[in-house]
Scaffold this motif. Structure first.
Motif, PDB file in Angstrom:
ATOM      1  N   LEU A 135       0.560  -1.406   0.057  1.00 10.26           N
ATOM      2  CA  LEU A 135       0.103   0.553   0.270  1.00 10.26           C
ATOM      3  C   LEU A 135       0.385   1.453   0.377  1.00 10.26           C
ATOM      4  CD1 LEU A 135      -2.513  -0.301   2.415  1.00 10.26           C
ATOM      5  CD2 LEU A 135      -3.072  -0.409   0.336  1.00 10.26           C
ATOM      6  N   GLY A 136       0.605   2.503  -0.797  1.00  6.64           N
ATOM      7  CA  GLY A 136       1.204   3.649  -0.587  1.00  6.64           C
ATOM      8  C   GLY A 136       2.294   3.075  -1.488  1.00  6.64           C
ATOM      9  N   THR A 137       2.909   2.423  -2.602  1.00  4.11           N
ATOM     10  CA  THR A 137       3.770   1.614  -2.884  1.00  4.11           C
ATOM     11  C   THR A 137       5.508   2.539  -3.484  1.00  4.11           C
ATOM     12  OG1 THR A 137       4.507  -0.301  -4.698  1.00  4.11           O
ATOM     13  CG2 THR A 137       2.613   1.764  -5.594  1.00  4.11           C
ATOM     14  N   GLY A 138       4.412   3.684  -4.034  1.00  2.00           N
ATOM     15  CA  GLY A 138       5.800   5.125  -4.559  1.00  2.00           C
ATOM     16  C   GLY A 138       6.222   4.718  -5.562  1.00  2.00           C
ATOM     17  N   SER A 139       8.295   4.666  -5.366  1.00  2.00           N
ATOM     18  CA  SER A 139       8.543   3.724  -6.546  1.00  2.00           C
ATOM     19  C   SER A 139       8.449   2.551  -6.856  1.00  2.00           C
ATOM     20  CB  SER A 139      10.122   4.048  -6.314  1.00  2.00           C
ATOM     21  OG  SER A 139      10.539   3.978  -5.457  1.00  2.00           O
ATOM     22  N   GLY A 140       7.737   1.951  -5.895  1.00  2.00           N
ATOM     23  CA  GLY A 140       7.445   0.279  -6.377  1.00  2.00           C
ATOM     24  C   GLY A 140       8.494  -0.154  -5.053  1.00  2.00           C
ATOM     25  N   ALA A 141       9.040   0.798  -4.531  1.00  2.00           N
ATOM     26  CA  ALA A 141      10.444  -0.109  -3.902  1.00  2.00           C
ATOM     27  C   ALA A 141       9.917  -2.191  -3.320  1.00  2.00           C
ATOM     28  CB  ALA A 141      10.745   0.358  -3.314  1.00  2.00           C
ATOM     29  N   ILE A 142       9.424  -1.608  -2.736  1.00  2.00           N
ATOM     30  CA  ILE A 142       8.791  -3.076  -1.221  1.00  2.00           C
ATOM     31  C   ILE A 142       8.446  -4.138  -2.419  1.00  2.00           C
ATOM     32  CG2 ILE A 142       7.272  -3.580   0.518  1.00  2.00           C
ATOM     33  CD1 ILE A 142       7.508  -0.807   1.618  1.00  2.00           C
ATOM     34  N   ALA A 143       7.167  -3.455  -3.372  1.00  2.00           N
ATOM     35  CA  ALA A 143       6.805  -4.597  -3.801  1.00  2.00           C
ATOM     36  C   ALA A 143       7.597  -5.198  -5.238  1.00  2.00           C
ATOM     37  CB  ALA A 143       5.729  -4.502  -4.965  1.00  2.00           C
ATOM     38  N   VAL A 144       8.988  -4.465  -5.447  1.00  2.00           N
ATOM     39  CA  VAL A 144       9.378  -4.967  -6.678  1.00  2.00           C
ATOM     40  C   VAL A 144      10.631  -6.022  -5.659  1.00  2.00           C
ATOM     41  CG1 VAL A 144      11.583  -4.342  -8.081  1.00  2.00           C
ATOM     42  CG2 VAL A 144       9.327  -3.376  -8.162  1.00  2.00           C
ATOM     43  N   ALA A 145      10.890  -5.163  -4.345  1.00  2.00           N
ATOM     44  CA  ALA A 145      12.017  -5.961  -4.226  1.00  2.00           C
ATOM     45  C   ALA A 145      11.807  -7.340  -3.870  1.00  2.00           C
ATOM     46  CB  ALA A 145      12.701  -5.193  -2.300  1.00  2.00           C
ATOM     47  N   LEU A 146      10.782  -7.684  -3.253  1.00  2.00           N
ATOM     48  CA  LEU A 146       9.765  -8.696  -2.579  1.00  2.00           C
ATOM     49  C   LEU A 146       9.281  -9.766  -3.425  1.00  2.00           C
ATOM     50  CD1 LEU A 146       6.464  -7.435  -0.080  1.00  2.00           C
ATOM     51  CD2 LEU A 146       9.098  -8.913   0.424  1.00  2.00           C
ATOM     52  N   ALA A 147       8.890  -9.472  -5.421  1.00  2.00           N
ATOM     53  CA  ALA A 147       8.603  -9.721  -6.059  1.00  2.00           C
ATOM     54  C   ALA A 147      10.206 -10.468  -6.841  1.00  2.00           C
ATOM     55  CB  ALA A 147       8.465  -8.971  -6.997  1.00  2.00           C
TER      56      ALA A 147
END
Ligand code: GLN
Length: 301
Positions: A135-147
């Motif tokens: 939630l509130g992904t911004g640059s996508g840092a968290i989702a991209v790191a996890l994926a």
């Protein structure tokens, strides 16, 4: 440095090594952090080189146009613009991310949130892909790191700003993860009403600075980073209230909510969690500097 003199000064040419030395002392005299590294990064950027390549070309003279470009970058840094915005990228979780002033620059401490999320995913024994929401992904840092670590799960990432979602999608593409992450524009959980099943994990690094604490931060932050990504309202806790109040509705049984917090917010957030009363197993992890940084909780049976 006088740029009218093109690439030479007093007949002597501006070479890469001379410019590194000049930039180091100039940035230092303007109290810029890590002046040598900053000078090198900006020079490499001006010359479209990798930083390491500068070392192989110390005696290479610069063209007048290159010198002008470099000088303009130095001016931006002296005006306190963060290096990440000047060069348009930042490393997070050893991956390169495009960044611009529409999104927060990913911070090293947010890697603790990624680690905590990965620890939870490691406990899962079944091969069923999990549904994970940033939630509130911004640059996508968290989702991209996890994926990038666990590509067989199904990821969702949302942000209330279209421009952030576009950038996050580009970052997923950069790392060939477009098919693993579904991006949505929306305000916290409101865009997820009726989208398929629930989530097994929700992660977020929401804005958590109290409004009146923002302009006492470094000018790099309050002048350049998006206020919407920083401002947690009066007491800094507004986003936690919203997320914690509704996340349990969207979590599957046994689902986990993980949140990054400010170093002094653990007790306040724990209080919000108990008041909402829908979670169990509240826990907190510290960052590398020893500050409380990540909390997690499981949806109550
Ligand atoms: N999720 C993004 C990050 O952690 C943006 C966070 C935010 O804008 N508060 O970098």
């Amino acid at each position: 440095m006088n740029d009218e003199s093109a690439a030479s000064t007093n007949g002597a040419q501006w070479t890469i090594i001379k410019l590194i030395r000049w930039a180091t002392s100039y940035l230092n005299s303007h109290d810029v952090d890590s002046p040598r590294a900053t000078g090198e990064i900006l020079l490499a950027h001006a010359l479209h080189l990798d930083r390491i390549d500068l070392y192989l070309r110390f005696d290479q003279p610069l063209e007048a146009a290159e010198l002008r470009t470099f000088k303009a970058l130095i001016k931006r840094r002296i005006a306190r613009e963060p290096v990440a915005y000047i060069v348009g990228k930042k490393e997070f979780w050893s991956l390169d991310f495009d960044v611009n002033e529409d999104v927060l620059i990913p911070r090293p401490e947010t890697e603790c949130l990624v680690e905590a999320a990965l620890d939870h995913l490691a406990e899962i024994t079944s091969r069923r892909p999990r549904r994970i929401l940033d939630l509130g992904t911004g640059s996508g840092a968290i989702a991209v790191a996890l994926a990038s670590q666990k590509p067989h799960h199904i990821y969702f990432a949302s942000d209330r700003f279209q421009s952030a979602v576009e950038l996050a999608r580009r970052n997923a593409g950069r790392h060939d993860l477009c098919r693993s992450i579904h991006f949505l524009v929306g305000d916290w959980l409101s865009s997820f009403k009726g989208i398929g099943d629930g989530f097994d994990m929700i992660v977020s690094n929401p804005p958590y600075i109290p409004s009146d604490g923002i302009n006492v931060l470094q000018p790099e932050i309050y002048r350049y980073e998006p206020i919407a990504a920083l401002d947690g309202n009066e007491d800094g806790l507004a986003c936690y209230r919203r997320i914690i109040k509704s996340a349990h509705i969207h979590l599957n049984p046994d689902g986990v909510l993980l949140l990054e917090i400010g170093h002094d917010q653990r007790e306040d957030v724990q209080q919000i969690v108990s008041r909402v009363g829908r979670y169990q197993d509240f826990n907190c992890a510290k960052d590398y500097s020893g500050y409380d940084r990540v909390v997690w909780m499981r949806k109550r049976d």
